[in-house]
Design a protein around this motif. Sequence first.
Motif, PDB file in Angstrom:
ATOM      1  N   LEU A  86      37.214 -15.205 -44.222  1.00 62.51           N
ATOM      2  CA  LEU A  86      36.583 -16.087 -43.229  1.00 62.51           C
ATOM      3  C   LEU A  86      37.006 -15.652 -41.833  1.00 62.51           C
ATOM      4  O   LEU A  86      38.191 -15.458 -41.559  1.00 62.51           O
ATOM      5  N   LYS A  87      36.008 -15.533 -40.973  1.00 57.69           N
ATOM      6  CA  LYS A  87      36.317 -15.169 -39.586  1.00 57.69           C
ATOM      7  C   LYS A  87      36.035 -16.372 -38.697  1.00 57.69           C
ATOM      8  O   LYS A  87      35.462 -17.359 -39.127  1.00 57.69           O
ATOM      9  N   ASN A  88      36.413 -16.283 -37.457  1.00 53.16           N
ATOM     10  CA  ASN A  88      36.139 -17.351 -36.490  1.00 53.16           C
ATOM     11  C   ASN A  88      36.621 -18.714 -36.978  1.00 53.16           C
ATOM     12  O   ASN A  88      35.862 -19.654 -37.081  1.00 53.16           O
ATOM     13  N   VAL A  89      37.895 -18.793 -37.336  1.00 58.33           N
ATOM     14  CA  VAL A  89      38.454 -20.071 -37.783  1.00 58.33           C
ATOM     15  C   VAL A  89      39.207 -20.720 -36.620  1.00 58.33           C
ATOM     16  O   VAL A  89      40.016 -20.075 -35.957  1.00 58.33           O
ATOM     17  N   THR A  90      38.912 -21.998 -36.364  1.00 59.60           N
ATOM     18  CA  THR A  90      39.556 -22.743 -35.279  1.00 59.60           C
ATOM     19  C   THR A  90      40.215 -23.992 -35.858  1.00 59.60           C
ATOM     20  O   THR A  90      39.615 -24.665 -36.698  1.00 59.60           O
ATOM     21  N   TYR A  91      41.433 -24.270 -35.428  1.00 61.79           N
ATOM     22  CA  TYR A  91      42.165 -25.433 -35.954  1.00 61.79           C
ATOM     23  C   TYR A  91      42.296 -26.508 -34.883  1.00 61.79           C
ATOM     24  O   TYR A  91      42.691 -26.216 -33.756  1.00 61.79           O
ATOM     25  N   ILE A  92      41.946 -27.755 -35.235  1.00 58.63           N
ATOM     26  CA  ILE A  92      42.057 -28.854 -34.266  1.00 58.63           C
ATOM     27  C   ILE A  92      42.744 -30.057 -34.925  1.00 58.63           C
ATOM     28  O   ILE A  92      42.290 -30.542 -35.961  1.00 58.63           O
ATOM     29  N   PRO A  93      43.843 -30.540 -34.323  1.00 59.39           N
ATOM     30  CA  PRO A  93      44.485 -31.758 -34.849  1.00 59.39           C
ATOM     31  C   PRO A  93      43.753 -32.992 -34.325  1.00 59.39           C
ATOM     32  O   PRO A  93      43.562 -33.120 -33.102  1.00 59.39           O
ATOM     33  N   ILE A  94      43.327 -33.880 -35.242  1.00 62.14           N
ATOM     34  CA  ILE A  94      42.543 -35.035 -34.794  1.00 62.14           C
ATOM     35  C   ILE A  94      42.988 -36.324 -35.503  1.00 62.14           C
ATOM     36  O   ILE A  94      43.670 -36.281 -36.520  1.00 62.14           O
ATOM     37  N   SER A  95      42.567 -37.436 -34.935  1.00 61.93           N
ATOM     38  CA  SER A  95      42.553 -38.687 -35.680  1.00 61.93           C
ATOM     39  C   SER A  95      41.177 -39.296 -35.460  1.00 61.93           C
ATOM     40  O   SER A  95      40.872 -39.771 -34.364  1.00 61.93           O
ATOM     41  N   ALA A  96      40.355 -39.219 -36.503  1.00 67.18           N
ATOM     42  CA  ALA A  96      38.986 -39.731 -36.370  1.00 67.18           C
ATOM     43  C   ALA A  96      39.021 -41.239 -36.154  1.00 67.18           C
ATOM     44  O   ALA A  96      38.246 -41.794 -35.384  1.00 67.18           O
ATOM     45  N   LEU A  97      39.965 -41.898 -36.815  1.00 60.22           N
ATOM     46  CA  LEU A  97      40.055 -43.351 -36.726  1.00 60.22           C
ATOM     47  C   LEU A  97      40.351 -43.792 -35.292  1.00 60.22           C
ATOM     48  O   LEU A  97      39.728 -44.708 -34.769  1.00 60.22           O
ATOM     49  N   ASN A  98      41.281 -43.098 -34.639  1.00 62.59           N
ATOM     50  CA  ASN A  98      41.671 -43.507 -33.286  1.00 62.59           C
ATOM     51  C   ASN A  98      40.950 -42.737 -32.188  1.00 62.59           C
ATOM     52  O   ASN A  98      41.141 -43.015 -31.012  1.00 62.59           O
ATOM     53  N   GLY A  99      40.189 -41.732 -32.567  1.00 63.41           N
ATOM     54  CA  GLY A  99      39.456 -40.961 -31.577  1.00 63.41           C
ATOM     55  C   GLY A  99      40.259 -39.878 -30.883  1.00 63.41           C
ATOM     56  O   GLY A  99      39.863 -39.366 -29.837  1.00 63.41           O
ATOM     57  N   ASP A 100      41.386 -39.473 -31.473  1.00 61.04           N
ATOM     58  CA  ASP A 100      42.183 -38.415 -30.844  1.00 61.04           C
ATOM     59  C   ASP A 100      41.521 -37.050 -31.004  1.00 61.04           C
ATOM     60  O   ASP A 100      41.222 -36.636 -32.129  1.00 61.04           O
ATOM     61  N   ASN A 101      41.328 -36.347 -29.894  1.00 62.70           N
ATOM     62  CA  ASN A 101      40.747 -34.992 -29.886  1.00 62.70           C
ATOM     63  C   ASN A 101      39.350 -34.928 -30.498  1.00 62.70           C
ATOM     64  O   ASN A 101      38.950 -33.898 -31.029  1.00 62.70           O
ATOM     65  N   ILE A 102      38.615 -36.021 -30.436  1.00 58.76           N
ATOM     66  CA  ILE A 102      37.237 -35.969 -30.902  1.00 58.76           C
ATOM     67  C   ILE A 102      36.345 -35.672 -29.694  1.00 58.76           C
ATOM     68  O   ILE A 102      35.852 -34.555 -29.550  1.00 58.76           O
ATOM     69  N   VAL A 103      36.192 -36.645 -28.823  1.00 55.72           N
ATOM     70  CA  VAL A 103      35.412 -36.403 -27.612  1.00 55.72           C
ATOM     71  C   VAL A 103      36.348 -36.070 -26.447  1.00 55.72           C
ATOM     72  O   VAL A 103      36.123 -35.129 -25.693  1.00 55.72           O
ATOM     73  N   ASP A 104      37.406 -36.862 -26.346  1.00 54.56           N
ATOM     74  CA  ASP A 104      38.368 -36.632 -25.259  1.00 54.56           C
ATOM     75  C   ASP A 104      39.649 -36.034 -25.813  1.00 54.56           C
ATOM     76  O   ASP A 104      40.013 -36.261 -26.961  1.00 54.56           O
ATOM     77  N   LYS A 105      40.304 -35.289 -24.964  1.00 55.75           N
ATOM     78  CA  LYS A 105      41.559 -34.676 -25.354  1.00 55.75           C
ATOM     79  C   LYS A 105      42.596 -35.778 -25.595  1.00 55.75           C
ATOM     80  O   LYS A 105      42.719 -36.714 -24.803  1.00 55.75           O
ATOM     81  N   SER A 106      43.314 -35.652 -26.691  1.00 59.42           N
ATOM     82  CA  SER A 106      44.304 -36.670 -27.033  1.00 59.42           C
ATOM     83  C   SER A 106      45.489 -36.584 -26.084  1.00 59.42           C
ATOM     84  O   SER A 106      46.007 -35.502 -25.804  1.00 59.42           O
ATOM     85  N   GLU A 107      45.921 -37.754 -25.599  1.00 60.81           N
ATOM     86  CA  GLU A 107      47.112 -37.747 -24.736  1.00 60.81           C
ATOM     87  C   GLU A 107      48.379 -37.690 -25.576  1.00 60.81           C
ATOM     88  O   GLU A 107      49.405 -37.181 -25.130  1.00 60.81           O
ATOM     89  N   ILE A 108      48.289 -38.217 -26.792  1.00 63.90           N
ATOM     90  CA  ILE A 108      49.495 -38.223 -27.640  1.00 63.90           C
ATOM     91  C   ILE A 108      49.787 -36.825 -28.177  1.00 63.90           C
ATOM     92  O   ILE A 108      50.921 -36.391 -28.223  1.00 63.90           O
TER      93      ILE A 108
END
Lengths: 413, 302
Positions: A170-192
């Motif tokens: 697999l090429k072009n793999v990007t990793y993002i830590p999120i919390s869908a429930l709280n909205g972390d790193n979904i639309v806005d960058k998480s402050e936590i």
Amino acid sequence: MDLLRFITAGSVDDGKSTLIGRLLYDSKNILIDQLEALEKSTKNRTDGSVDLALLTDGLRAEREQGITIDVAYRYFTTPKRKFIIADAPGHVQYTRNMITGASNASLIIVLVDARQGVVEQTRRHSIIASLLKIPHVVVAINKMDLVEYSQDVFNNIVIDYAEVAKQLGLKNVTYIPISALNGDNIVDKSEIIDWYDGKPLLEFLEEVDTAHDIDLDNARFQVQFVIRPQTEELHDYRGYAGKIISGIYKKGDKVKVLPAGLETSISKLEVGGREAEEVFAPQAAVIQLADDIDISRGDAIVKTEDTPVVSNELEVLLCWLDDKPLQTGNKYYLQHNSRLVRAVVKSIEYKLDVNTLQQQPVEGGVKLNEVVKATIRTASPLVYDPYDQFVVNGSAILVDETSNSTVAAVLLQ
Amino acid sequence: MSKYHLDYLEQLEAESIHIFREVAAQFERPALLFSGGKDSITMVHLAKKAFAPGKIPFPLVHIDTGHNFPEALEFRDWLANEVNATLVVRKVEDTIKQKNLTEPKGKFPSRNWLQTYTLLDTIEEFKFDACIGGARRDEEKARAKERIFSVRDEFGQWNPKLQRPELWNIYNGRIHKGENVRVFPISNWTELDIWNYIRKENIDLPSIYFAHERQVIEHEGQLVAISEFVQPDASDVVLTKQVRYRTVGDMTCTAAVESAAANLDEVINEIIATRISERGETRIDDKVTEAAMEDRKKNGYF
């Protein structure tokens, strides 16, 4: 503004529906009455708060049982892109649904539960992504709130997944830590999650470069429909309508009609009734040829200097999608874009374990959700490219002659 | 940006044209179900482009409830003539008489549900094997799950649990005798995509899509035009308002939107600003149950 089609893959409790609900909600693509309906159906349940996952549950049968039956499509738009999400459920029949949803996707979001890490389902989804050659992979490590937003947890999952990605190519793999429930790193960058310096998910989806996903080098075209107005002023008009599968065609190009092998040149090109000097993928075009050749639906028009494979003996990977098992010797229709030919499955070499990628012997028939290597012979030749090199001209389906069902996804080798 | 690049509207257009051509090639007797609304007008435009310079190789079929806006009917006749297409009109009124069906009652006597009978009869009369419809997946939850080629049994029923996998851009239209396929070429378009495309392609629309004065009554927060089919009660206050229609269905089940938007730019700006969905704002019948559409589709509705 352009278009991005993506698929979300996760197992049952990875928070996939919540993630999609969050994307729609935070990007302001949920409207008031939809939200009201959501609040109403949440009230009908017992747990109180608005459940974003309900935004994506479609049919009453599903809501009553709390499951998802089939692939659903969701739409949202930001000022930068229009998005089409294929939302495939994460339980039984998963492979079948995921292949359906993934076949048109240029990106896959693989959801990983931060508490669980890379599990069997993660591997299976990734194997399907690699089989289908989805160009971009996002590993969304969800429920970071439940692991105290730990950078170590995130890093360990990245190390584990990188191993899987390497193994699968697999090429072009990007990793993002999120919390869908709280909205972390979904639309806005998480402050936590301040230790993460990448983009939040939506920004990544808006900016990922898909311009190179369409092949403009190798010209492929297949005739869908012959336009013959036969009116007085267009008495001799004969236009070959079809989609430019890939590449660019120009007026005057020397072309070859396959499988017959006859050569001629392009005399006129049209798009939507307007003449064009050149046409390119994925336009729906009409090609006129200098010579009067017998051409019908399913014939390919390619450039003389760059021709695909022409064969009626096909090595394929089959993803079996039907409840009725496949047996060696079964006859089907094979549909490759618009070309429909009779086909027989001559032999089945091995089964591919979709958890380990190991080759296993096939005992008995090939069952639903299994992937096998097989040889197919067709009644007349197919004009194609190997799927690995050329997804759009290397894919086909098998159709059961008696039930008319689509029974297999075919990846030509 | 490379010159070999399609924007999202061009991509959607190419996909829809591809679907129209598949229908024309795979079926013997297809038909385009024409409702008179902007979605079916857009479909006619796409079909015209798909087969140019030839004519559209299937008829436009209108299932006429008898409750249509006169402006929409006038436009329908004009458009069929303009694109040189065959127009087939079958009336719900006739089905009601022939089959001795019960007319809907109440203040808003919608024949929406009864259309299904006329549609199924028309399919049988002409032996249509494919009916092209203008449903979009963004409209409603049940539609989000339907395939582009959706097989219906001989009773016109949709079975959401038995859908064929639809892979890549390969459409399997093979059916048994008596079955038919509903095809939705604009499945992947949203309401706003349709409006932006209408603006880009300069597509004509019936006048009721733009602001005009109309006598209306207010019903549960929605504005309903007074017509021969909808009469005010003693308790209603008849208002004269400047309105436009966001969707065009029957006069008995379509609500108007208060608006001064007189041209496409203004309409599009209002739709971008609105926070209510198309069906929620304009359909009087959809609020009845959450699963209203699912039920209708299972019974053979568009």
